[in-house]
Design a protein around this motif. Structure first.
Motif, PDB file in Angstrom:
ATOM      1  N   VAL A  24       0.717  -1.283  -0.052  1.00 28.34           N
ATOM      2  CA  VAL A  24      -0.198   0.001  -0.012  1.00 28.34           C
ATOM      3  C   VAL A  24       0.808   1.248  -0.017  1.00 28.34           C
ATOM      4  N   PHE A  25       0.521   2.104  -0.840  1.00 24.90           N
ATOM      5  CA  PHE A  25       1.394   3.364  -0.892  1.00 24.90           C
ATOM      6  C   PHE A  25       0.229   4.610  -0.319  1.00 24.90           C
ATOM      7  N   ILE A  26       1.002   5.468   0.489  1.00 24.56           N
ATOM      8  CA  ILE A  26       0.227   6.533   1.001  1.00 24.56           C
ATOM      9  C   ILE A  26       0.692   7.867   0.721  1.00 24.56           C
ATOM     10  N   HIS A  27       0.019   8.852   0.054  1.00 24.91           N
ATOM     11  CA  HIS A  27       0.562  10.041  -0.580  1.00 24.91           C
ATOM     12  C   HIS A  27       0.873  11.019   0.462  1.00 24.91           C
ATOM     13  N   GLN A  28       1.206  12.350  -0.218  1.00 30.25           N
ATOM     14  CA  GLN A  28       1.721  13.445   0.719  1.00 30.25           C
ATOM     15  C   GLN A  28       0.807  14.390   1.059  1.00 30.25           C
ATOM     16  N   LEU A  29       0.680  15.432   1.892  1.00 29.08           N
ATOM     17  CA  LEU A  29      -0.095  16.440   2.192  1.00 29.08           C
ATOM     18  C   LEU A  29      -0.227  17.214   0.868  1.00 29.08           C
ATOM     19  N   ALA A  30      -1.311  17.631   0.421  1.00 32.07           N
ATOM     20  CA  ALA A  30      -2.023  18.221  -0.877  1.00 32.07           C
ATOM     21  C   ALA A  30      -1.752  17.430  -1.941  1.00 32.07           C
ATOM     22  N   GLY A  31      -1.682  16.070  -1.821  1.00 30.64           N
ATOM     23  CA  GLY A  31      -1.384  15.269  -3.050  1.00 30.64           C
ATOM     24  C   GLY A  31      -2.758  14.319  -3.182  1.00 30.64           C
ATOM     25  N   ASP A  32      -2.336  13.433  -4.006  1.00 35.36           N
ATOM     26  CA  ASP A  32      -3.381  12.176  -4.022  1.00 35.36           C
ATOM     27  C   ASP A  32      -2.614  10.997  -4.551  1.00 35.36           C
ATOM     28  N   LEU A  33      -3.346   9.886  -4.816  1.00 29.10           N
ATOM     29  CA  LEU A  33      -2.864   8.690  -5.123  1.00 29.10           C
ATOM     30  C   LEU A  33      -2.104   8.571  -6.607  1.00 29.10           C
ATOM     31  N   SER A  34      -2.376   9.476  -7.205  1.00 26.56           N
ATOM     32  CA  SER A  34      -1.520   9.455  -8.483  1.00 26.56           C
ATOM     33  C   SER A  34      -0.147   9.734  -8.386  1.00 26.56           C
ATOM     34  N   VAL A  35       0.291  10.174  -7.252  1.00 24.55           N
ATOM     35  CA  VAL A  35       1.930  10.482  -7.002  1.00 24.55           C
ATOM     36  C   VAL A  35       2.523   9.186  -7.145  1.00 24.55           C
ATOM     37  N   TRP A  36       1.594   8.013  -7.010  1.00 23.43           N
ATOM     38  CA  TRP A  36       2.073   6.426  -6.771  1.00 23.43           C
ATOM     39  C   TRP A  36       2.035   5.876  -8.334  1.00 23.43           C
ATOM     40  N   ASP A  37       1.561   6.554  -9.376  1.00 25.77           N
ATOM     41  CA  ASP A  37       1.422   6.058 -10.451  1.00 25.77           C
ATOM     42  C   ASP A  37       2.661   5.159 -11.017  1.00 25.77           C
ATOM     43  N   GLN A  38       3.780   5.825 -11.094  1.00 25.35           N
ATOM     44  CA  GLN A  38       4.775   5.283 -11.580  1.00 25.35           C
ATOM     45  C   GLN A  38       5.232   3.921 -10.568  1.00 25.35           C
ATOM     46  N   MET A  39       5.187   4.246  -9.293  1.00 27.95           N
ATOM     47  CA  MET A  39       5.747   3.041  -8.437  1.00 27.95           C
ATOM     48  C   MET A  39       4.614   1.872  -8.780  1.00 27.95           C
ATOM     49  N   ALA A  40       3.392   2.040  -8.723  1.00 26.83           N
ATOM     50  CA  ALA A  40       2.375   1.015  -9.000  1.00 26.83           C
ATOM     51  C   ALA A  40       2.577   0.247 -10.458  1.00 26.83           C
ATOM     52  N   GLY A  41       3.179   1.117 -11.364  1.00 26.48           N
ATOM     53  CA  GLY A  41       3.622   0.255 -12.633  1.00 26.48           C
ATOM     54  C   GLY A  41       4.790  -0.473 -12.349  1.00 26.48           C
ATOM     55  N   GLY A  58      -7.784  14.348  -2.895  1.00 27.70           N
ATOM     56  CA  GLY A  58      -8.204  13.742  -4.350  1.00 27.70           C
ATOM     57  C   GLY A  58      -9.855  13.596  -4.287  1.00 27.70           C
ATOM     58  N   GLU A  59     -10.248  12.354  -4.375  1.00 30.13           N
ATOM     59  CA  GLU A  59     -11.778  11.990  -4.486  1.00 30.13           C
ATOM     60  C   GLU A  59     -12.417  11.361  -3.075  1.00 30.13           C
ATOM     61  N   THR A  60     -11.382  11.599  -1.846  1.00 26.38           N
ATOM     62  CA  THR A  60     -11.976  11.131  -0.860  1.00 26.38           C
ATOM     63  C   THR A  60     -12.612  12.329  -0.038  1.00 26.38           C
ATOM     64  N   THR A  61     -13.790  12.161   0.476  1.00 29.38           N
ATOM     65  CA  THR A  61     -14.390  13.355   1.008  1.00 29.38           C
ATOM     66  C   THR A  61     -13.800  13.893   2.428  1.00 29.38           C
ATOM     67  N   ALA A  62     -14.028  15.061   2.814  1.00 29.74           N
ATOM     68  CA  ALA A  62     -13.377  15.949   3.788  1.00 29.74           C
ATOM     69  C   ALA A  62     -13.903  15.176   5.260  1.00 29.74           C
ATOM     70  N   SER A  63     -13.207  15.304   6.175  1.00 31.71           N
ATOM     71  CA  SER A  63     -13.743  14.849   7.358  1.00 31.71           C
ATOM     72  C   SER A  63     -14.639  15.837   8.173  1.00 31.71           C
ATOM     73  N   PRO A  64     -15.674  15.590   8.700  1.00 36.33           N
ATOM     74  CA  PRO A  64     -16.515  16.626   9.200  1.00 36.33           C
ATOM     75  C   PRO A  64     -16.046  17.349  10.457  1.00 36.33           C
ATOM     76  N   ASP A  65     -15.101  16.552  10.939  1.00 42.02           N
ATOM     77  CA  ASP A  65     -14.338  17.001  12.419  1.00 42.02           C
ATOM     78  C   ASP A  65     -12.886  16.992  12.123  1.00 42.02           C
ATOM     79  N   SER A  66     -12.216  17.651  13.027  1.00 46.44           N
ATOM     80  CA  SER A  66     -10.935  17.612  13.171  1.00 46.44           C
ATOM     81  C   SER A  66     -10.438  16.091  13.370  1.00 46.44           C
TER      82      SER A  66
END
Length: 262
Positions: A24-41, A58-66
């Motif tokens: 599993v690849f986890i992206h950076q702040l202000a990023g999304d899963l696309s940063v790992w496209d090359q690694m996935a390949g 990305g396309e994950t909804t924001a948390s309603p709380d902190s």
């Protein structure tokens, strides 16, 4: 694909052509899963590769709380459970590296190996106001306002000049990140401290730092390797986004590490 994880609609991409062990690849702040496209390949032929978007990215909804980094680690544990992954080789970049550390501490059964790139073991007291200021600024001015300053921290000048085709999509991802999603995540980062639990991590660990990373210096990342027993520490000739700027060397390091862990 989406699943509701801890009340958050979470986007994920699963590549399982290889049908091998999970990674599993986890992206950076202000990023999304696309940063790992090359690694996935690089890894999809030998591994079941999972990428996903953190809360409010990305396309994950924001948390309603902190929330905290602990909460993000719990999100990942639940996602792995829901997808039927017994455990995974966990690779995290920046805030993703913080999530990876907390997952190894809070849910050790979910972690086969741990790889942390561009992340510290903790946020020093004098750096915490920086993240609060970024959160406030983005709430007022939007994420487009931080694109240039962020790219300057993330990638070396030479790479930015030579590879505009790589830099442009990263810039667009930063600008698309919802302001509240960024702000809540930045606030979570400001409170991050994994030092107390790291010495208990018994999984094989690889720590990767960028020699030109001014946000998370190699010395800051080295604390992780010095605290986790027998951890491996490597430095690449890059700034913050080592898997982007040094993708071939990063994939070679990670590939060798995973083969040695088999």
């Amino acid at each position: 694909m989406q699943l509701t994880i801890n009340r958050i609609d979470t986007r994920y991409v699963l590549d399982n052509e290889g049908g091998g062990p999970w990674i599993v690849f986890i992206h950076q702040l202000a990023g999304d899963l696309s940063v790992w496209d090359q690694m996935a390949g690089y890894f999809r032929n030998d591994f079941t590769v999972l990428r996903y978007d953190l809360r409010g990215h990305g396309e994950t909804t924001a948390s309603p709380d902190s929330f905290t980094i602990d909460d993000l680690a719990d999100d990942l544990a639940e996602l792995l459970d829901r997808l039927g992954a017994p455990s995974a080789h966990v690779v995290g970049l920046s805030i993703g590296g913080m999530v990876a550390q907390k997952l190894a501490i809070r849910h050790p059964d979910k972690v086969a190996t741990l790889t942390v790139a561009g992340a510290p073991a903790f946020i020093p007291d004098d750096a915490r106001p920086v993240f609060a200021q970024r959160a406030a600024s983005v709430r007022e001015n939007g994420t487009a306002s931080i694109v240039e300053a962020t790219l300057e921290r993330w990638l070396t000048p030479g790479f930015r000049k030579a590879h505009p085709e790589v830099v442009e999509p990263i810039a667009e991802t930063i600008a698309r990140t919802p302001a509240e999603g960024f702000a809540r995540a930045a606030e979570a980062v400001s409170g991050f401290d994994a030092r107390e639990g790291l010495s208990s991590v018994a999984k094989r660990t690889l720590v990767i730092a960028g020699s030109g990373d001014v946000g998370t210096t190699p010395a800051a990342s080295r604390v992780i390797a010095d605290t986790i027993p027998d951890a491996q520490f490597e430095t690449l000739d890059a700034a913050h986004l080592t898997p982007v700027e040094e993708s071939q060397r990063f994939s070679a390091l990670l590939g060798n590490f995973l083969r040695d862990s088999a």
